[in-house]
Design a protein around this motif. Structure first.
Motif, PDB file in Angstrom:
ATOM      1  N   GLN A 106      -1.126   4.502  -1.130  1.00 42.43           N
ATOM      2  CA  GLN A 106      -2.474   4.461  -0.533  1.00 42.43           C
ATOM      3  C   GLN A 106      -2.365   4.562   0.998  1.00 42.43           C
ATOM      4  O   GLN A 106      -2.317   3.560   1.696  1.00 42.43           O
TER       5      GLN A 106
ATOM      6  N   ASP B 267      -4.943   2.734   3.323  1.00 36.65           N
ATOM      7  CA  ASP B 267      -4.714   1.295   3.395  1.00 36.65           C
ATOM      8  C   ASP B 267      -3.492   0.976   4.252  1.00 36.65           C
ATOM      9  O   ASP B 267      -3.468  -0.024   4.967  1.00 36.65           O
TER      10      ASP B 267
ATOM     11  N   ALA C 176       0.837  -1.209   0.000  1.00 39.14           N
ATOM     12  CA  ALA C 176       0.000   0.000   0.000  1.00 39.14           C
ATOM     13  C   ALA C 176       0.873   1.261   0.000  1.00 39.14           C
ATOM     14  O   ALA C 176       0.550   2.248  -0.681  1.00 39.14           O
TER      15      ALA C 176
END
Length: 169
Positions: free
Chosen positions: A88, A91, A83
């Protein structure tokens, strides 16, 4: 007094157990007392052994859980890394939280396992000592029984020889 009462209660219990007709015999039968004490100890050893087996089963279960938690910690670590590479952040945060929870579980389970191991070792040690005591008691009881039988035989022979001598004159 109290000790006399205790020995009377034991004699009554043993009388019931041995279904003896002669109360006087029951009040002073160290061989039977010993036999019953050994039976009681052997029953306790059996129960003790069962408890150790239960504890060992519980320890195996904890070890499996710890292994699973370690696996989860690794899995969430890898997810967080991927992630992060993909940028991200949400995440990453979720994965790191999950990883931390898994690691906490690993720590808790490791502590429980340690306690169980120590307890198992202590119980095994006590069990071995109890088994040794019973074995010792059995051999002492066998010797006591032989001595008492020997004394009885000598007594019977002395009676017989007295009768023999008096009826001879």
């Amino acid at each position: 007094g109290v000790p006399q009462m205790a020995s009377l209660i034991k004699a009554i219990k043993n009388m019931i157990r041995g279904k003896k007709d002669n109360v006087a015999d029951s009040l002073s039968d160290p061989v039977n007392d010993g036999k019953y004490a050994i039976e009681d100890s052997e029953r306790e050893i059996g129960e003790f052994t069962a408890k150790i087996a239960k504890l060992m089963a519980e320890t195996k279960r904890l070890a499996k859980e710890k292994e699973q938690a370690e696996g989860e910690a690794t899995k969430y670590h890898d997810i967080a890394k991927k992630a992060a590479e993909g940028g991200q952040e949400d995440d990453v945060r979720k994965a790191v939280t999950m990883k931390n929870q898994a690691e906490e579980r690993v720590t808790t389970l490791a502590a429980e396992l340690e306690k169980n191991e120590q307890l198992t070792n202590r119980l095994r040690d006590q069990l071995n000592k109890a088994r040794a005591k019973v074995a010792n008691a059995k051999s002492n009881l066998a010797r006591l029984s032989a001595r008492m039988e020997g004394a009885q035989v000598r007594q019977d022979l002395a009676k017989a020889s007295t009768k023999f001598n008096t009826s001879n004159s």
